[in-house]
Enzyme design. Sequence first.
Site, mmCIF file in Angstrom:
data_model
loop_
_atom_site.group_PDB
_atom_site.id
_atom_site.type_symbol
_atom_site.label_atom_id
_atom_site.label_comp_id
_atom_site.label_asym_id
_atom_site.label_seq_id
_atom_site.Cartn_x
_atom_site.Cartn_y
_atom_site.Cartn_z
ATOM 1 N N ASN A 133 30.631 -28.829 54.872
ATOM 2 C CA ASN A 133 30.757 -28.691 53.423
ATOM 3 C C ASN A 133 32.195 -28.279 53.122
ATOM 4 O O ASN A 133 32.577 -27.142 53.356
ATOM 5 C CB ASN A 133 29.771 -27.624 52.922
ATOM 6 C CG ASN A 133 29.940 -27.343 51.434
ATOM 7 O OD1 ASN A 133 30.618 -28.094 50.722
ATOM 8 N ND2 ASN A 133 29.334 -26.258 50.963
ATOM 9 N N LYS B 110 33.617 -27.921 50.356
ATOM 10 C CA LYS B 110 33.753 -27.173 49.086
ATOM 11 C C LYS B 110 34.916 -27.792 48.286
ATOM 12 O O LYS B 110 35.085 -29.008 48.338
ATOM 13 C CB LYS B 110 33.919 -25.683 49.380
ATOM 14 C CG LYS B 110 32.771 -25.164 50.284
ATOM 15 C CD LYS B 110 32.675 -23.694 50.405
ATOM 16 C CE LYS B 110 31.483 -23.325 51.290
ATOM 17 N NZ LYS B 110 31.274 -21.901 51.438
ATOM 18 N N HIS C 152 23.450 -24.429 46.582
ATOM 19 C CA HIS C 152 24.364 -23.597 47.373
ATOM 20 C C HIS C 152 24.581 -22.281 46.632
ATOM 21 O O HIS C 152 24.619 -22.250 45.399
ATOM 22 C CB HIS C 152 25.696 -24.333 47.571
ATOM 23 C CG HIS C 152 26.564 -23.656 48.580
ATOM 24 N ND1 HIS C 152 27.304 -22.534 48.281
ATOM 25 C CD2 HIS C 152 26.783 -23.909 49.893
ATOM 26 C CE1 HIS C 152 27.942 -22.136 49.371
ATOM 27 N NE2 HIS C 152 27.639 -22.958 50.364
ATOM 28 N N GLU D 52 27.083 -20.658 46.008
ATOM 29 C CA GLU D 52 28.213 -20.655 45.071
ATOM 30 C C GLU D 52 27.824 -21.306 43.745
ATOM 31 O O GLU D 52 28.341 -20.940 42.686
ATOM 32 C CB GLU D 52 29.427 -21.336 45.721
ATOM 33 C CG GLU D 52 30.023 -20.447 46.807
ATOM 34 C CD GLU D 52 30.612 -21.168 47.998
ATOM 35 O OE1 GLU D 52 30.919 -22.365 47.897
ATOM 36 O OE2 GLU D 52 30.771 -20.514 49.058
ATOM 37 N N GLU E 284 21.306 -19.928 54.427
ATOM 38 C CA GLU E 284 22.658 -19.398 54.365
ATOM 39 C C GLU E 284 22.624 -17.992 53.779
ATOM 40 O O GLU E 284 22.610 -17.835 52.542
ATOM 41 C CB GLU E 284 23.525 -20.278 53.468
ATOM 42 C CG GLU E 284 23.726 -21.680 53.994
ATOM 43 C CD GLU E 284 25.089 -22.218 53.607
ATOM 44 O OE1 GLU E 284 25.784 -22.699 54.493
ATOM 45 O OE2 GLU E 284 25.463 -22.125 52.429
ATOM 46 N N GLY F 65 31.635 -17.216 54.548
ATOM 47 C CA GLY F 65 33.074 -16.976 54.424
ATOM 48 C C GLY F 65 33.500 -15.563 54.800
ATOM 49 O O GLY F 65 34.657 -15.196 54.583
ATOM 50 N N SER G 41 29.639 -18.533 58.332
ATOM 51 C CA SER G 41 30.603 -18.148 59.368
ATOM 52 C C SER G 41 30.298 -18.768 60.729
ATOM 53 O O SER G 41 30.474 -18.118 61.763
ATOM 54 C CB SER G 41 30.704 -16.616 59.466
ATOM 55 O OG SER G 41 31.210 -16.095 58.251
#
Length: 262
Positions: free
Chosen positions: A12, A14, A104, A106, A174, A180, A220
């Site tokens: 991904n 992003k 996701h 985000e 996730e 991240g 990660s």
Amino acid sequence: MGVTRTPLIAGNWKMNLDHLQAVAFVQKLHWTLKEAQHDDRSVEVAVFPPFTDLRTVQTLLDADKIPFALGAQDLSSHDSGAYTGEISGQFLAKLNARYVIIGHSERRQFHNETDEVVAAKTQAALRHGLAPVICVGETSEDLEKFGASAVPVGQLEVALEGVASDADIVVAYEPVWAIGSGQAATPDQAQEVCAKLRAVVADKLGADAAARTRVLYGGSVKSGNIAGFMREPDVDGALVGGASLVVDEFAAIIRYQKHVGV
Ligand SMILES: O=C[C@H](O)COP(=O)(O)O
């Protein structure tokens, strides 16, 4: 004999890599894997570029017969109409996209996507023959209050409402605190939640669907920790963010079997 699930390593990107950078990246990744004599059939590789790269990447994959699947990072819950800025699943299907990421963290965090929106987008993806990669996961506050699995299990239950038992879906666990942050879940933690997510698929879509559906871990993931996740029976691959933007690192993740002797 049980069903074999082909491992899926999904990158991904992003909001990174424009369409020119995308071409260079995909070509270099392809050459790197070829040079390493990577067996294309052992692991499915998918890339999820920004919308503006999709056409270019699709053309390159087709022209050079590069065996990576193409995915989008989001789609509209609507099929067409006055929805400025939205992208329809039918456009993605015309670009031969196989996957689309839905829910996701985000999107949930920065675009207020609720479980109901995620469910509507899941339906939209399936209407157009795209396999939704349904993302679920707990924040660190959720983890403290409810433990690891309650929130992702609840999110997946809503997303699978009304989904047919023969639907082609992927689930991605996730944990938001691992995204991240450099602090991945342990393989044990990932296994525990992924097994519970598979049980949700069994409950909602039946045992056959649970046996064939791939459940990924994301957060990660690096070349140094991928093997630990892939050894777990209910982890069928990874949704990789930052490390999917570095050719050698992403190639090493894809080659986890040879690289670290799994
Ligand atoms: O979609 C990918 C995830 O958000 C993981 O991102 P990360 O590998 O940079 O932690």
